[in-house]
Design an enzyme around this catalytic site. Structure first.
Site, PDB file in Angstrom:
ATOM      1  N   HIS A   3      -1.165  -4.949  -4.391  1.00  0.00           N
ATOM      2  CA  HIS A   3      -2.080  -5.174  -5.505  1.00  0.00           C
ATOM      3  C   HIS A   3      -2.746  -6.538  -5.423  1.00  0.00           C
ATOM      4  O   HIS A   3      -2.179  -7.495  -4.882  1.00  0.00           O
ATOM      5  CB  HIS A   3      -1.324  -5.091  -6.842  1.00  0.00           C
ATOM      6  CG  HIS A   3      -1.132  -3.698  -7.339  1.00  0.00           C
ATOM      7  ND1 HIS A   3      -1.402  -3.324  -8.637  1.00  0.00           N
ATOM      8  CD2 HIS A   3      -0.720  -2.576  -6.718  1.00  0.00           C
ATOM      9  CE1 HIS A   3      -1.153  -2.042  -8.800  1.00  0.00           C
ATOM     10  NE2 HIS A   3      -0.727  -1.568  -7.642  1.00  0.00           N
TER      11      HIS A   3
ATOM     12  N   GLU B  87      -7.134   1.941  -6.554  1.00  0.00           N
ATOM     13  CA  GLU B  87      -7.415   1.797  -7.983  1.00  0.00           C
ATOM     14  C   GLU B  87      -8.454   0.697  -8.155  1.00  0.00           C
ATOM     15  O   GLU B  87      -8.438  -0.311  -7.445  1.00  0.00           O
ATOM     16  CB  GLU B  87      -6.148   1.417  -8.769  1.00  0.00           C
ATOM     17  CG  GLU B  87      -5.049   2.446  -8.721  1.00  0.00           C
ATOM     18  CD  GLU B  87      -3.922   2.024  -7.791  1.00  0.00           C
ATOM     19  OE1 GLU B  87      -3.883   0.840  -7.378  1.00  0.00           O
ATOM     20  OE2 GLU B  87      -3.089   2.882  -7.462  1.00  0.00           O
TER      21      GLU B  87
END
Length: 327
Positions: free
Chosen positions: A38, A107
């Site tokens: 991330h 994402e």
């Protein structure tokens, strides 16, 4: 036989702590480990987002047995697929064959930082398909040139290539991604115990290949405190991937979950120290046909107590209860 893994959750701990945790997970007896990749945490309360690939390199040197895996890397926005291929090949060499490359369509939370916009899910899957093909080709050690719809590769080559390339896993959430995983993947990744996803994977070439799931839990001797922590740091998970893939910032997840109550989280995530509750939550994955399941302990500061509990209580209970496992 289901293998039980440990998750290095980069959103909730710094890089040195993550390495310390996976070293302890190896000693504890977990069968494998995975790491999230991330650039942002889901919520500000989580507070971390170190570079997963640096952590993986350190973990490869600090451990000797436990398999490592990206869970998952998006090879289409922040990273070019040729760069992902080089990183994965290097990790496979550093870990002496213990690395698996998990890929997904990404994402917005993580990929928005490069400023290329966020296309539809269909386009993102087309990009993932093209990226996976490039990575496979580079793993041969040959020169690769591609002029695709989404990526250009000009005379690329990996000069340090492991004898056995890292197996590639593809994350799935619906029929089209399952088709891609069956065709391009050596294994499949899903976060829900849905048999239909595995059946679709099998129908497109996945039969007999590993299938890996993930389950969050929040261990703690004080159940009320564990529920509070799970609500604070993991309420975003109740939104589902159709929502979670689209929001660009932690503030969006804060707004989307403002009406989520602690009891809503407790209904979905085992909280406290009831080992039977965790066994019951794991069982649907085993019954659906998952071969591997990575557990997420919620709360960066609560990893070591969880790992001690896993060693003495949780892992023996799971190995005694799951099909194909013996104490």
């Amino acid at each position: 036989m289901m293998h039980i893994g440990y998750t290095m959750m980069t959103e909730q701990a710094g890089p040195r702590e993550l390495v310390e945790h996976v070293v302890e997970a190896e000693r504890t007896g977990f069968d494998f480990s995975v790491i999230s990749d991330h650039s942002f945490p889901w919520l500000d309360e989580q507070g971390h987002a170190p570079y997963a690939w640096s952590v993986l390199g350190a973990a490869a040197q600090a451990t000797s047995r436990i398999p490592l895996m990206s869970f998952v890397t998006c090879p289409t926005f922040r990273y070019h697929p040729a760069v992902v291929a080089q990183k994965a090949a290097t990790l496979q060499l550093l870990s002496e064959g213990r690395f698996r490359l998990g890929l997904g369509s990404g994402e917005n939370l993580n990929e928005h930082i490069v400023g290329d916009g966020w296309p539809s899910a269909r386009v993102r899957l087309d990009m993932l398909d093209e990226a996976a093909e490039i990575i496979h080709a580079l793993f041969t050690g040959e020169y690769v040139t591609r002029h695709g719809r989404h990526f250009q590769v000009a005379d690329a080559r990996l000069w340090d290539v492991p004898e056995t390339p890292p197996p590639i896993g593809i994350a799935v959430s619906g029929p089209r991604s399952c088709e891609l995983a069956g065709r391009r993947g050596d294994l499949v990744i899903a976060t829900e115990p849905e048999r239909a996803l595995l059946d679709a994977f099998d129908a497109h070439g996945g039969a007999g290949k590993p299938r890996i799931g993930q389950l969050p839990i929040c261990y703690g001797s004080d159940r009320e405190a564990a529920v509070s922590r799970a609500h604070e740091q993991f309420r975003w998970a109740l939104g589902g991937w159709r929502l979670n893939a689209e929001l660009p910032l932690p503030s969006g997840f804060t707004a989307a979950t403002e009406r989520t109550r602690p009891e809503d989280v407790a209904d979905s995530i085992p909280c406290g120290d009831d080992v039977d509750a965790v066994v019951d939550a794991v069982r649907p994955f085993a019954e659906a046909g998952f071969t591997d399941l990575a557990l997420v302990q919620i709360g960066g500061a609560h990893q070591m107590p969880f790992l001690r509990w896993a060693e003495t209580t949780l892992l023996p209970a799971l190995r005694a209860s799951l099909p194909g496992r013996s104490p």
